[in-house]
Design an enzyme around this catalytic site. Structure first.
Site, PDB file in Angstrom:
ATOM      1  N   ASP A  88       8.973  26.210 -13.848  1.00 33.18           N
ATOM      2  CA  ASP A  88       9.400  27.843 -13.915  1.00 33.18           C
ATOM      3  C   ASP A  88      10.622  27.750 -13.333  1.00 33.18           C
ATOM      4  OD1 ASP A  88       6.635  27.734 -14.725  1.00 33.18           O
ATOM      5  OD2 ASP A  88       6.168  29.292 -13.258  1.00 33.18           O
ATOM      6  N   HIS A 144       7.133  18.857 -12.415  1.00 32.03           N
ATOM      7  CA  HIS A 144       6.299  18.267 -13.393  1.00 32.03           C
ATOM      8  C   HIS A 144       7.079  17.161 -14.288  1.00 32.03           C
ATOM      9  CE1 HIS A 144       2.428  20.392 -12.657  1.00 32.03           C
ATOM     10  NE2 HIS A 144       3.190  21.073 -11.902  1.00 32.03           N
ATOM     11  N   SER A 247      15.064  25.828  -5.054  1.00 25.67           N
ATOM     12  CA  SER A 247      16.225  25.175  -5.429  1.00 25.67           C
ATOM     13  C   SER A 247      16.173  24.812  -6.816  1.00 25.67           C
ATOM     14  CB  SER A 247      16.068  23.906  -4.661  1.00 25.67           C
ATOM     15  OG  SER A 247      17.166  23.195  -4.497  1.00 25.67           O
TER      16      SER A 247
END
Length: 280
Positions: A88, A144, A247
Site C-alpha cells: 500500500d 509482499h 519508508s
C-alpha cells in the site's frame, strides 16, 4: 526545500532512529498508547481493515505499526500475467531504467548500480523497469512479492537515514542511493528481480520473513548473505518483509519481460495486490 528537510542534513540520524526504536518497542502502557493515539489521529490511520481493530489491544507501538490485515482485505489482481504492487502507498516514480539511471524527481536521478551497491548486479536491469512506492505512516507496512521468486542474495548497503517524504525526494540528491537499504535479489521464471527496502529517518527497523531484523546494522561495509541452495521460495503475493515505520520499496525488473500498468503514474495512490505491470 522545507526546514525539516534542511535540518535532516545536520540531525544525528542514528541517534534519533535508535530513540525511535526504543519507543516503538516500549510496552509501557502510557507510552505505547500515546504513540498509537497520536499517529492514528495525525495521519488518519484506518483500523477497520486490521486483523485487530482495537488500538488498545497492541502490546507495543511497533506491533500496531506492523499490524496484519483481515483475510481478504487485499486481493491480488486476477490476471495471472500481472506482476503485483508490493505494498500500500503512493507511487513516487516509475518507468524505464534509462542508461542505467533511475528517475527520482525533477532534476534528480541515481544509478541502479549505486542503489544496488554493485555494478554487476545492476547490469541485468539496464533498460528494464523500476517502480518506487512510498509507504506513509498511515499505510499497511508489510511488503509482499510482486511475482514468485527464489531468494538468491541479500545485500545490506550502509548509508544515511534521510527522510523519504515528498519534500526530501524532490530536494535531496540521490536520496535512495544514499540511505541505508536492504537489497533482496530473487530469481524468477523471467530472470532476476530485485526489491529494495530503503531505510529512513525514524525507521526503527526492517524485518524479513526469512531472517528477522536486517536493519539497523552498524558499520560502513556492505554485507552480503548468499541464499543460493537454501530453497527459500516466496510465492506471488506472499509477505516478504515489513517496515517498522514508514519508508520506501523499489522494485527493479529486467528489460523485455513486462509492461507497466498504464493507469499508474507518479503520485498515484496504490494498494497491495493491484497490477503493477503485466508480462509480455
Amino acid at each position: 526545500m522545507s526546514l525539516v528537510t534542511s535540518l535532516t542534513y545536520v540531525l544525528p540520524h542514528r541517534l534519533l532512529s535508535s530513540l525511535a526504536r526504543a519507543l516503538a518497542y516500549s510496552d509501557r502502557p502510557a507510552t505505547k498508547q500515546w504513540l498509537i493515539d497520536t499517529v492514528t489521529r495525525k495521519f488518519g490511520v484506518d483500523l477497520s481493515e486490521a486483523q485487530e481493530p482495537d488500538p488498545r489491544a497492541y502490546p507495543t507501538f511497533n506491533a500496531f505499526f506492523t499490524r496484519a490485515l483481515k483475510p481478504g482485505a487485499r486481493v491480488p489482481d486476477a490476471d495471472p500475467a500481472a506482476l503485483l504492487m508490493p505494498a500500500d502507498g503512493r507511487i513516487s516514480q516509475l518507468g524505464p531504467i534509462e542508461n542505467g539511471r533511475i528517475f527520482q524527481a525533477k532534476g534528480q536521478s541515481f544509478t541502479a548500480a549505486e542503489l544496488l551497491g554493485d555494478e554487476a548486479a545492476a547490469a541485468p536491469f539496464n533498460d528494464g523497469l523500476f517502480a518506487t512506492v512510498y509507504l506513509s505512516p498511515k499505510d499497511y507496512h508489510r511488503v509482499h512479492m510482486p511475482w514468485t521468486g527464489t531468494l538468491r542474495e541479500t545485500v545490506h548497503v550502509p548509508g544515511r537515514l534521510f527522510s523519504v517524504g515528498p519534500d526530501a525526494v524532490r530536494n535531496v540528491p540521490r536520496l535512495f542511493a544514499r540511505n541505508e537499504r536492504l537489497v533482496c535479489h530473487f530469481d524468477t521464471d523471467f530472470g532476476p528481480m530485485a526489491s529494495v527496502m530503503v531505510g529512513a529517518l525514524l525507521v526503527s527497523g526492517v524485518e524479513t520473513v526469512w531472517s528477522g531484523v536486517e536493519i539497523p546494522r552498524y558499520g560502513d561495509r556492505i554485507t552480503r548473505k548468499d541464499y543460493r541452495g537454501k530453497g527459500i521460495v516466496l510465492e506471488k503475493f506472499a509477505e516478504m518483509a515489513r517496515f517498522n515505520y514508514g519508508s520506501t520499496v523499489i522494485v527493479l525488473l529486467p528489460p523485455g519481460v513486462a509492461r507497466l500498468d498504464g493507469r499508474l503514474a507518479a503520485e498515484t495512490s496504490v494498494r497491495l495486490g493491484q497490477a503493477l505491470a503485466r508480462r509480455q
